[in-house]
Write a protein that holds these residues in place. Structure first.
Motif, PDB file in Angstrom:
ATOM      1  N   SER A 164      -0.418   8.322   6.079  1.00 17.40           N
ATOM      2  CA  SER A 164      -1.694   7.833   6.294  1.00 17.40           C
ATOM      3  C   SER A 164      -1.934   6.584   5.434  1.00 17.40           C
ATOM      4  O   SER A 164      -1.307   6.855   4.177  1.00 17.40           O
ATOM      5  CB  SER A 164      -2.588   9.031   5.908  1.00 17.40           C
ATOM      6  N   PHE A 165      -2.523   5.465   5.790  1.00 16.88           N
ATOM      7  CA  PHE A 165      -2.942   4.501   4.857  1.00 16.88           C
ATOM      8  C   PHE A 165      -4.472   4.447   4.577  1.00 16.88           C
ATOM      9  O   PHE A 165      -4.757   3.482   3.731  1.00 16.88           O
ATOM     10  CB  PHE A 165      -2.509   2.959   5.767  1.00 16.88           C
ATOM     11  N   ASP A 166      -5.069   5.353   4.834  1.00 17.51           N
ATOM     12  CA  ASP A 166      -6.596   5.481   4.120  1.00 17.51           C
ATOM     13  C   ASP A 166      -6.881   6.608   3.604  1.00 17.51           C
ATOM     14  O   ASP A 166      -7.985   7.391   3.667  1.00 17.51           O
ATOM     15  CB  ASP A 166      -7.514   5.110   5.630  1.00 17.51           C
ATOM     16  N   GLU A 167      -5.888   6.995   2.618  1.00 16.93           N
ATOM     17  CA  GLU A 167      -6.114   7.975   1.819  1.00 16.93           C
ATOM     18  C   GLU A 167      -6.414   9.373   2.434  1.00 16.93           C
ATOM     19  O   GLU A 167      -7.133  10.250   2.169  1.00 16.93           O
ATOM     20  CB  GLU A 167      -7.183   7.823   0.972  1.00 16.93           C
ATOM     21  N   LEU A 185      -7.451  10.231   5.454  1.00 16.08           N
ATOM     22  CA  LEU A 185      -8.612  10.551   6.444  1.00 16.08           C
ATOM     23  C   LEU A 185      -7.796  10.496   7.856  1.00 16.08           C
ATOM     24  O   LEU A 185      -8.128  11.464   8.583  1.00 16.08           O
ATOM     25  CB  LEU A 185      -9.783   9.184   6.424  1.00 16.08           C
ATOM     26  N   THR A 186      -7.028   9.523   8.233  1.00 16.68           N
ATOM     27  CA  THR A 186      -6.462   9.418   9.483  1.00 16.68           C
ATOM     28  C   THR A 186      -5.207   9.115   9.243  1.00 16.68           C
ATOM     29  O   THR A 186      -4.452   8.885   8.389  1.00 16.68           O
ATOM     30  CB  THR A 186      -6.762   8.283  10.306  1.00 16.68           C
ATOM     31  N   TRP A 187      -4.291   9.805  10.149  1.00 23.12           N
ATOM     32  CA  TRP A 187      -2.811   9.959  10.284  1.00 23.12           C
ATOM     33  C   TRP A 187      -1.923   9.418  11.468  1.00 23.12           C
ATOM     34  O   TRP A 187      -2.266   9.418  12.594  1.00 23.12           O
ATOM     35  CB  TRP A 187      -2.201  11.599  10.102  1.00 23.12           C
ATOM     36  N   GLN A 206       0.851  -1.406   0.029  1.00 23.18           N
ATOM     37  CA  GLN A 206       0.077   0.062   0.040  1.00 23.18           C
ATOM     38  C   GLN A 206       0.754   1.417   0.157  1.00 23.18           C
ATOM     39  O   GLN A 206       1.888   1.201   0.800  1.00 23.18           O
ATOM     40  CB  GLN A 206      -0.776  -0.018   1.475  1.00 23.18           C
TER      41      GLN A 206
END
Ligand code: FRU
Length: 540
Positions: free
Chosen positions: A172-175, A177-179, A142
Motif C-alpha cells: 500500500s502507498f496510502d498508509e 487504505l488501499t492495497w 515513499q
C-alpha cells in the motif's frame, strides 16, 4: 329497461369494485405488515444497539469479525485490520476489514482493505512498514506498507486437498487504505500441510532480516527474508512443548527487555483453537532466545511450564488470536497487543444480530522475571484519558456484603474499577454485578483454590451455547504477595480483570437483558479490608 340498465351498471361496478376493494385491503394489510415488521426490526436493532453495542470496545458497524490482523503504527495512526465477513453475521468468506485510531481506544472503521481473490479468502496475517524499501515496492522515496496474509482456497478445502493454504503479500502507498496484491503471489507455497497459516512478520534488527512465524498444525515455523518476497524456511518449533489440545494459530515472535534489567528475551505467542485453560480457544506463550534461525525456550521457563502450564496471556474464555503492533517508534518502546474478544466454541451464536464479535481493550505487554519469566498484561495507558467522573474511598471494611457503587453515581457499563485489598491470603471474596432482574455476574478470589474466577452462569442470555454459561472459569493466582490489586474494565457486554498488576488476566463477555447497575462485594465468614477503591466512569 331502466332498472335493467342500473342493475347491469351496478354489476359492472361490482366486477371492478371487488378486486379494487380486495386490492386495497390486501395492500393496506401488507403495508401494515411491512410497517409493523420493520418497526419491530428497528425496535430490536435499537434495543440491541442500546444494550449490547460496546461503549469503548471496537465492533464493526455490521456483520461478523474475528481475529485482529495486520496491525501497524504509522504517521500518528494505529491501524487495526480484522477478519471480516461483510455479507453476514456468521463466519464466511474472509476479507480484511480496517479501522484506525490515534489512541487504540476510539476506532474509526474504514473501507474494506482486502477482498478474496483467485487464490482464496484472505485469512489472518500481519503488516509492516518497509522503511528501507527492502521489497522494492516503494516509489518516489515513499515507504510501502506490506501486508502478509494467508490465502485460503475454499475450493481446495471443499475437495479435501491438503495444499489449501499459502502465504501472499500486498502493498500500500496510502498508509494502508488501499492495497495492490503482489502479481506473483503466493510468496510461500504450501509444503503439504493442511493447516499452514497466519504469518506474522517482524524486522530482526540484530540479524538485519525479516522473520516470519506461522502456524502449521501443532507447531510453528520460522522463515527469514531480505525483501519480504522470497522466504527461506529457518526452523520449526513446538514439539513436546506447551499445550497441544488444539490446532495452533496466530503466532507472534518478538524481543522484549525484561523489566528492571538489561536482559533481552524473546516471547513467542501461540493461540490454540481449543484446549484453553477454561475450554475452547486461548493464547499461550513461551519465553526464550532467538538466534536469527531458531527459537529456543529458556530452560528454566521450560521446567516451570512442564511443572504447571499456566503460561496463558489471559485465562478468561474470551481472548483469542491476539498479536502485537508493528512499527511502534523506539521512543515509545511498548509492546502493544489486541485480541478478538470471543471463543470459537460459541462465537457464531452470541446473541447480537447486526454485528457479531468485538476486540478486547488494547493492552501493553511487559516481561518480568519472578519464579521464571512471565508476561504482565495491562490496558494501554491511553484508556486513562477517558476517565470522567471519579469515586474514591479508603479503608472500607467488608463484612458479609457491602455495596460498593451503583449506577446513580457511576455508569457501570463504561467504567474502570481499581481495588487494593490487604491481607488477602486465606480469604475469599466475590464481587457481584447485578441488574434489576437479579441477573448477575460473579467474580473474585477463592482462597481454598488459590484461584480467581468468573461465573457468568446467571448473567442473562446464556443458553445459546452449552459452553457459554454452564461453568465457572478459573485462573491461578500467580503472585505470592499479601496485597492484591485488581483493575476491572467494564463495558456493556464485557469484563476484563487484571489481577496483581496484570500477572493474571481474565476476559469474558456476557449478555444481560438489562444493564448491570450495582457492584457489591461479599466475603464468607471473614472480614476483609479494602485499602482503597477507585472507580472511574469512562467517556464513550
Ligand atoms: C483464528 C483463525 C485463523 C484463520 C482465521 C480465519 O481464529 O482460525 O487461524 O486465519 O481465524 O478466519
Amino acid at each position: 329497461m331502466q332498472t335493467q340498465k342500473i342493475k347491469s351498471m351496478l354489476l359492472q361496478i361490482g366486477k371492478y369494485a371487488l378486486p379494487i376493494i380486495v386490492f386495497c385491503v390486501v395492500t393496506a394489510c401488507k403495508n401494515k405488515n411491512t410497517y409493523s415488521e420493520s418497526d419491530q426490526k428497528i425496535a430490536d436493532e435499537s434495543t440491541e444497539e442500546e444494550l449490547y453495542r460496546p461503549n469503548f470496545h471496537f465492533t464493526p458497524k455490521e456483520n461478523w469479525i474475528n481475529d485482529p490482523n495486520g496491525m501497524f503504527f504509522y504517521n500518528g495512526y494505529y491501524h487495526l485490520y480484522f477478519q471480516y465477513h461483510p455479507e453476514g453475521n456468521k463466519w464466511g468468506p474472509m476479507h480484511w476489514g480496517h479501522a484506525i485510531s490515534t489512541d487504540m481506544i476510539t476506532w474509526r472503521e474504514q473501507p474494506i482493505a482486502l477482498y478474496p481473490d483467485e487464490l482464496g479468502y484472505i485469512f489472518s496475517g500481519s503488516a509492516v512498514v518497509d522503511v528501507n524499501n527492502t521489497s522494492g515496492f516503494g516509489k518516489e522515496g515513499q515507504s510501502p506498507v506490506v501486508a502478509i496474509y494467508t490465502s485460503h482456497d475454499p475450493q481446495k478445502a471443499k475437495n479435501e486437498r491438503i495444499d489449501v493454504e499459502t502465504q501472499s503479500i500486498a502493498y500500500s502507498f496510502d498508509e494502508g487504505l488501499t492495497w495492490n496484491k503482489y502479481e506473483v503471489n503466493p510468496v510461500i507455497e504450501n509444503p503439504n500441510l493442511r493447516d499452514f497459516r497466519d504469518p506474522k512478520v517482524i524486522w530482526d534488527v540484530d540479524n538485519n532480516q525479516w522473520v516470519l512465524t506461522l502456524a502449521a498444525g501443532q507447531k510453528t515455523m520460522f522463515y527469514t527474508s531480505n525483501n519480504l518476497k522470497e522466504w527461506n524456511l529457518a526452523s520449526e518449533f513446538g514439539d513436546g512443548l506447551g499445550n497441544h489440545e488444539g490446532v495452533w494459530e496466530c503466532p507472534d515472535l518478538f524481543p522484549m527487555q525484561v523489566e528492571d534489567s538489561d536482559e533481552i528475551k524473546w516471547v513467542h505467542i501461540v493461540s490454540i483453537g481449543s484446549g484453553g485453560p477454561n475450554g475452547g480457544s486461548a493464547t499461550q506463550y513461551f519465553v526464550g532466545d532467538f538466534d536469527g534461525q531458531n527459537f529456543i525456550v529458556d530452560p528454566e521457563f521450560a521446567m516451570a511450564m512442564n511443572k504447571e502450564h499456566d503460561f496463558w496471556v489471559d485465562f478468561g474464555k474470551d481472548n483469542y488470536a491476539g498479536v502485537t503492533w508493528s512499527n511502534i517508534p523506539d521512543s515509545d518502546g511498548r509492546r502493544l497487543f489486541i485480541s478478538w474478544m470471543s471463543n470459537w466454541q460459541y462465537a457464531n451464536e452470541v446473541p447480537t444480530e447486526k454485528w457479531r464479535g468485538s476486540m478486547t481493550i488494547a493492552r501493553e505487554l511487559k516481561l518480568t522475571k519472578e519464579d521464571t519469566y512471565r508476561l504482565k498484561v495491562l490496558p494501554v495507558r491511553e484508556a486513562q484519558n477517558y476517565r470522567t467522573v471519579k469515586f474514591k474511598d479508603e479503608s472500607v471494611h467488608v463484612a458479609n456484603s457491602t455495596k460498593l457503587i451503583d449506577s446513580k453515581k457511576i455508569d457501570l457499563t463504561k467504567s474502570e474499577v481499581n481495588l487494593e485489598i490487604s491481607d488477602v491470603n486465606g480469604k475469599s471474596f466475590s464481587l457481584i454485578l447485578r441488574n434489576n432482574k437479579n441477573e448477575k455476574l460473579l467474580f473474585g478470589y477463592d482462597a481454598s483454590k488459590k484461584a480467581f474466577y468468573i461465573d457468568r452462569g446467571q448473567s442473562g442470555k446464556v443458553g445459546f451455547s452449552e459452553d457459554f454459561g454452564d461453568k465457572t472459569s478459573w485462573a491461578p493466582r500467580i503472585s505470592e504477595e499479601e496485597k492484591l490489586t485488581l483493575k476491572i474494565l467494564l463495558d456493556k457486554t464485557s469484563i476484563e480483570l487484571f489481577f496483581d498488576e496484570g500477572r493474571t488476566v481474565m476476559t469474558e463477555i456476557f449478555f444481560p437483558s438489562e444493564p448491570f447497575n450495582s457492584l457489591t462485594i461479599e466475603t464468607e465468614n471473614q472480614d476483609l479490608m479494602l485499602d482503597s477503591i477507585e472507580i472511574h466512569e469512562l467517556k464513550n
